[in-house]
Scaffold this motif. Structure first.
Motif, mmCIF file in Angstrom:
data_model
loop_
_atom_site.group_PDB
_atom_site.id
_atom_site.type_symbol
_atom_site.label_atom_id
_atom_site.label_comp_id
_atom_site.label_asym_id
_atom_site.label_seq_id
_atom_site.Cartn_x
_atom_site.Cartn_y
_atom_site.Cartn_z
ATOM 1 N N GLY A 51 80.594 51.092 66.829
ATOM 2 C CA GLY A 51 81.959 50.845 66.191
ATOM 3 C C GLY A 51 82.018 51.641 64.969
ATOM 4 N N ALA A 53 80.329 51.480 62.092
ATOM 5 C CA ALA A 53 79.219 51.834 61.419
ATOM 6 C C ALA A 53 78.470 52.734 62.200
ATOM 7 C CB ALA A 53 78.381 50.522 61.153
ATOM 8 N N PRO A 73 77.674 48.817 74.900
ATOM 9 C CA PRO A 73 78.245 48.341 76.108
ATOM 10 C C PRO A 73 79.619 49.018 76.181
ATOM 11 C CG PRO A 73 78.359 46.362 74.507
ATOM 12 C CD PRO A 73 77.468 47.664 73.763
ATOM 13 N N ARG A 74 80.230 49.489 75.162
ATOM 14 C CA ARG A 74 81.521 49.829 75.177
ATOM 15 C C ARG A 74 81.431 51.504 75.069
ATOM 16 N NH1 ARG A 74 84.165 47.510 70.867
ATOM 17 N NH2 ARG A 74 83.459 45.483 70.920
ATOM 18 N N PRO A 81 91.593 48.708 62.861
ATOM 19 C CA PRO A 81 93.007 48.149 62.188
ATOM 20 C C PRO A 81 94.163 48.247 62.899
ATOM 21 C CG PRO A 81 91.512 49.630 60.895
ATOM 22 C CD PRO A 81 90.866 49.656 62.352
ATOM 23 N N ALA A 153 73.994 48.443 64.442
ATOM 24 C CA ALA A 153 75.279 48.363 63.935
ATOM 25 C C ALA A 153 76.046 47.754 64.815
ATOM 26 C CB ALA A 153 75.614 49.973 63.946
ATOM 27 N N GLY A 155 78.022 45.056 65.053
ATOM 28 C CA GLY A 155 79.068 44.256 64.618
ATOM 29 C C GLY A 155 78.798 42.580 64.638
ATOM 30 N N LEU A 173 90.777 38.115 68.795
ATOM 31 C CA LEU A 173 91.385 39.715 68.543
ATOM 32 C C LEU A 173 90.318 40.596 67.907
ATOM 33 C CD1 LEU A 173 93.416 41.687 68.783
ATOM 34 C CD2 LEU A 173 94.584 40.543 66.742
ATOM 35 N N THR A 217 93.730 39.865 59.515
ATOM 36 C CA THR A 217 94.054 40.044 60.928
ATOM 37 C C THR A 217 95.169 39.038 61.487
ATOM 38 O OG1 THR A 217 91.746 40.558 61.322
ATOM 39 C CG2 THR A 217 93.076 39.998 63.258
ATOM 40 N N ILE A 319 75.855 37.670 66.057
ATOM 41 C CA ILE A 319 75.599 37.775 67.393
ATOM 42 C C ILE A 319 74.124 37.514 68.028
ATOM 43 C CG2 ILE A 319 77.342 39.348 67.824
ATOM 44 C CD1 ILE A 319 75.366 41.715 68.581
ATOM 45 N N ILE A 354 73.540 48.163 59.375
ATOM 46 C CA ILE A 354 74.853 48.619 58.866
ATOM 47 C C ILE A 354 76.087 47.777 59.351
ATOM 48 C CG2 ILE A 354 74.103 50.785 58.134
ATOM 49 C CD1 ILE A 354 74.974 52.275 60.390
ATOM 50 N N ALA A 451 83.434 42.267 55.014
ATOM 51 C CA ALA A 451 83.245 42.526 56.393
ATOM 52 C C ALA A 451 84.435 43.612 56.743
ATOM 53 C CB ALA A 451 83.074 41.607 57.433
ATOM 54 N N ALA A 453 85.974 47.639 57.668
ATOM 55 C CA ALA A 453 85.398 48.943 58.522
ATOM 56 C C ALA A 453 85.163 50.133 57.222
ATOM 57 C CB ALA A 453 86.797 49.601 59.105
HETATM 58 P P1 FAD Z 1 82.263 46.961 65.144
HETATM 59 O O1 FAD Z 1 83.149 48.048 64.829
HETATM 60 O O2 FAD Z 1 82.563 45.668 65.805
HETATM 61 O O3 FAD Z 1 81.270 47.661 66.418
HETATM 62 C C1 FAD Z 1 80.182 47.183 66.853
HETATM 63 C C2 FAD Z 1 79.611 48.026 67.874
HETATM 64 O O4 FAD Z 1 78.626 47.405 68.479
HETATM 65 C C3 FAD Z 1 80.557 48.129 69.148
HETATM 66 O O5 FAD Z 1 80.443 49.318 69.772
HETATM 67 C C4 FAD Z 1 80.031 47.133 70.492
HETATM 68 O O6 FAD Z 1 80.304 47.373 71.560
HETATM 69 C C5 FAD Z 1 78.391 47.191 70.046
HETATM 70 N N1 FAD Z 1 77.645 46.286 70.347
HETATM 71 C C6 FAD Z 1 77.919 44.748 70.523
HETATM 72 N N2 FAD Z 1 76.994 44.165 70.698
HETATM 73 C C7 FAD Z 1 75.908 45.029 71.259
HETATM 74 C C8 FAD Z 1 74.641 44.891 71.700
HETATM 75 N N3 FAD Z 1 74.255 43.676 71.901
HETATM 76 N N4 FAD Z 1 73.926 45.970 71.974
HETATM 77 C C9 FAD Z 1 74.407 47.313 71.669
HETATM 78 N N5 FAD Z 1 75.729 47.376 71.175
HETATM 79 C C10 FAD Z 1 76.465 46.354 70.872
HETATM 80 N N6 FAD Z 1 88.519 46.509 58.344
HETATM 81 C C11 FAD Z 1 89.253 47.394 57.374
HETATM 82 O O7 FAD Z 1 88.716 47.919 56.532
HETATM 83 N N7 FAD Z 1 90.630 47.603 57.482
HETATM 84 C C12 FAD Z 1 91.381 47.071 58.495
HETATM 85 O O8 FAD Z 1 92.656 47.006 58.430
HETATM 86 C C13 FAD Z 1 90.823 46.209 59.369
HETATM 87 N N8 FAD Z 1 91.720 45.565 60.399
HETATM 88 C C14 FAD Z 1 90.999 45.180 61.390
HETATM 89 C C15 FAD Z 1 91.545 44.249 62.404
HETATM 90 C C16 FAD Z 1 91.338 43.553 63.400
HETATM 91 C C17 FAD Z 1 91.842 43.099 64.503
HETATM 92 C C18 FAD Z 1 89.729 43.615 63.413
HETATM 93 C C19 FAD Z 1 89.261 42.764 64.369
HETATM 94 C C20 FAD Z 1 89.086 44.054 62.270
HETATM 95 C C21 FAD Z 1 89.572 44.676 61.389
HETATM 96 N N9 FAD Z 1 88.997 45.359 60.395
HETATM 97 C C22 FAD Z 1 89.408 45.928 59.259
HETATM 98 C C23 FAD Z 1 87.268 45.011 60.208
HETATM 99 C C24 FAD Z 1 86.808 46.228 60.894
HETATM 100 O O9 FAD Z 1 87.018 46.391 62.236
HETATM 101 C C25 FAD Z 1 85.180 45.848 60.988
HETATM 102 O O10 FAD Z 1 84.769 45.371 59.615
HETATM 103 C C26 FAD Z 1 84.465 47.012 61.723
HETATM 104 O O11 FAD Z 1 84.774 47.147 63.020
HETATM 105 C C27 FAD Z 1 82.749 46.700 61.292
HETATM 106 O O12 FAD Z 1 82.127 47.873 61.955
HETATM 107 P P2 FAD Z 1 80.841 47.596 62.676
HETATM 108 O O13 FAD Z 1 80.286 48.978 63.228
HETATM 109 O O14 FAD Z 1 80.039 46.719 61.957
HETATM 110 O O15 FAD Z 1 81.180 46.655 64.070
#
Ligand code: FAD
Length: 563
Positions: A51, A53, A73-74, A81, A153, A155, A173, A217, A319, A354, A451, A453
């Motif tokens: 994602g 991070a 997994p993806r 956003p 990372a 999420g 969502l 959201t 999670i 992260i 929390a 992006a």
């Molecule tokens: P994520 O981006 O969720 O990534 C997690 C990753 O981990 C994914 O690739 C997933 O497949 C993987 N994963 C999950 N479980 C496992 C596992 N067991 N093993 C291996 N991999 C795994 N933030 C902003 O700053 N501005 C915005 O406008 C904004 N709008 C948003 C709108 C929506 C609808 C949503 C849902 C969120 C929004 N956010 C926004 C928040 C932002 O998306 C999150 O804070 C950000 O995605 C966090 O990043 P991350 O890498 O921690 O997690």
């Protein structure tokens, strides 16, 4: 994953230097890869998640220094956003994703990617266990990876607060699949509502769209849906256009309550003008396939209303795989995985976290602030001169950027209320206790970074830079002074830089909180939103796709076909 010694290994896939091992029920002693004599093996870095991070870490990491493996997994990165825009077809799902393999191909060194989910982390033995999500692998979809450094990372997941019926009857969502499902369900609701066999009451229920959660959201989805209905669906389904209703339920007193108060008031007024019903101070207590039941907090009154579709967006939780790790590292009592300021998981030296899956531990923030004030107040007078106070604040803001965010929100950053006494005369000295009290009200808000992006991406970049300089730091161990405790650390701690936040409100209007405590609202802000989100795309391919989707929508409207 039983740790018995019986060897039930089905097949071992040893990738040279990779340390990948297929497993079924137990681990084998032959798991470690054979290393050529004389060649110093690179340290193994395993990254979980692709994602915000994870990808920003991989983008900035010098992968030629490490043996890097990524598990997710993806097999794509999603620009979250723009997810609300995908729910209504304003932007197509494929326009906001970039394949992981395309991203890692640009890296300096080799990065291996495995499309799988990590199901267990064994922190004591530095190993992660993964399950591939590809079908028909008959026992070969499970494998384990050794690591020297693990970067979490992964999420978060949606927080349902254990409300009965939410998992079964609500849409979430969080990712692309959710957005695609919502898009189809909206079309379903309209197609169902126009069937000749339905009564008016049933049509009305089918066209009642409920959004639970008045954060960014939920608000953005409600606004997108309203635009979709007004600009496209009312033309296509004229017979039922007057039966559509959108309700936004928020447990707090205002929607967008993490934004400046002017923005939340503007959003509430705009939604009221648009006919979106905003119900604040209501808590959902159960959901069934037909009705949503809520309680009005002030009166205790309970009411149920029929619905056609519910989107649940009330915050995030940890999670299961991270929860399990928290038990292993002595963080079982916490709600969120805690790291130190260098993003190392507390209780496990080789694991870093992260993004949304963790929080920087700030539990002692007020104690620290008190200690800084006490050190500055050499005479024990309980007051500081303006100059002393400014020095102290510089120190605090450097250590705790969250304090700055809070003070900005409360319009305290210029400290006018502290500079002037009740008669409006300038003070010569600042009352420490008074200021500490003002800060302590905000203690819980200051504990964690939002929390978002923005935070996730900045943490990824910071950590990659630390990894890139790890060797250099080992050769020259004299690093920057530690902020807490005594001694020194290899790196300066992570410092978040806030670039502001947007809230699109529909009808080509948006609100924005910009750096320097600027607030901007209206049509021009929507154009700013378009330019910022176009520029923030991860590749030129997605940038072009997103902009052409916006143009297509302007010219032809949104596509409501059920494909
Ligand atoms: P994520 O981006 O969720 O990534 C997690 C990753 O981990 C994914 O690739 C997933 O497949 C993987 N994963 C999950 N479980 C496992 C596992 N067991 N093993 C291996 N991999 C795994 N933030 C902003 O700053 N501005 C915005 O406008 C904004 N709008 C948003 C709108 C929506 C609808 C949503 C849902 C969120 C929004 N956010 C926004 C928040 C932002 O998306 C999150 O804070 C950000 O995605 C966090 O990043 P991350 O890498 O921690 O997690």
């Amino acid at each position: 994953y039983p740790s018995s010694s019986k060897l039930l290994l089905l097949c071992t896939l040893s990738f040279s230097g990779g340390g990948v091992v297929a497993y079924s029920e137990s681990r084998s002693e032959t798991e470690h890869p054979v290393v050529d004599a004389g060649v110093v093996p690179k340290k193994k870095v395993v990254v979980l998640g692709t994602g915000w991070a994870g990808t920003s870490f991989l983008k900035d990491l010098d992968a030629s220094r490490y043996d890097v493996q990524v598990v997710s997994p993806r097999n794509y990165f999603a620009f979250t956003p723009l997810l609300p825009s995908v729910t209504c077809g304003t932007v197509e799902a494929r326009s906001i994703v970039e394949p992981v393999r395309t991203l890692i191909k640009k890296s300096k060194g080799e990065i291996k990617y495995w499309e799988a989910e990590c199901v267990k982390i064994d922190a004591a033995n530095r190993k992660v266990f993964c399950n591939s999500n590809i079908d028909n692998l008959v026992g070969r979809g499970k494998f384990s990876l050794d690591y020297d450094f693990l970067v979490l990372a992964v999420g978060s997941q949606v927080n349902t607060f254990n409300t009965p019926g939410v998992k079964e009857n609500c849409h979430f969502l969080k990712d692309i699949e959710d957005a695609k499902r919502i898009r189809l369900s909206i079309t379903d609701c309209f197609e169902k509502a126009v069937l000749p066999s339905l009564s008016e009451e049933e049509r009305r229920s089918n066209l009642h769209f409920v959004v639970v959660g008045g954060g960014p959201t939920g608000v953005e989805f409600a606004a997108e849906l309203h635009d979709y209905v007004q600009e496209d669906l009312t033309n296509l389904y004229p017979a039922v256009k007057d039966l559509v209703k959108i309700t936004l339920i928020q447990s707090g007193d205002h929607i967008l309550n993490t934004f400046d108060q002017r923005i939340s008031t503007f959003a509430e007024q705009k939604f009221t003008r648009d006919g979106i019903e905003v119900q604040t101070g209501c808590r959902v207590i159960s959901v069934s396939d037909k009705e949503i039941t809520m309680k009005v907090k002030s009166t205790g009154e309970v009411c149920s209303v029929p619905h056609g579709l519910i989107v649940w967006s009330t915050g995030i939780s940890t999670i299961p795989v991270i929860r399990d790790l928290m038990e292993q590292v002595g963080q079982g009592k916490r709600r969120v995985l805690a790291t130190d300021e260098w993003l190392r998981v507390k209780g496990s030296e080789d694991v870093y976290a992260i993004g949304d899956c963790c929080t920087i531990d700030q539990r002692k923030i007020m104690d620290d602030i008190s200690a800084i004030f006490a050190a500055a107040d050499k005479n024990n007078s309980g007051t500081l001169t303006i100059e002393e106070f400014q020095d102290v604040m510089d120190d605090i803001l450097l250590r705790y950027p969250q304090v700055e965010l809070f003070l900005k929100k409360k319009h305290l950053l210029d400290f006018t209320s502290l500079w002037l006494d009740s008669q409006g005369n300038e003070r010569k000295e600042i009352d420490i206790e008074g200021f500490k009290q003002a800060l302590s009200h905000a203690d819980s808000q200051m504990k964690s970074l939002p929390a978002t992006a923005q935070v996730a991406a900045q943490q990824g970049t910071y950590l990659a830079r630390c990894f890139n300089r790890m060797d250099q730091c080992e050769e020259n161990p004299e690093g920057p002074r530690r902020f807490r405790g005594t001694g020194r650390h290899k790196f300066l701690p992570f410092r978040y830089k806030h670039f502001g936040q947007f809230a699109p409100l529909g009808g080509e209007q948006a609100a924005a909180e910009l750096p320097g405590d600027w607030v901007s609202m209206g049509h021009s802000t929507q154009w700013l939103w378009y330019s910022v989100y176009a520029s923030k795309q991860v590749s030129w391919r997605t940038r072009v796709l997103v902009m052409s989707d916006w143009t297509r929508r302007f010219i032809f409207g949104r596509d409501s076909s059920r494909v």
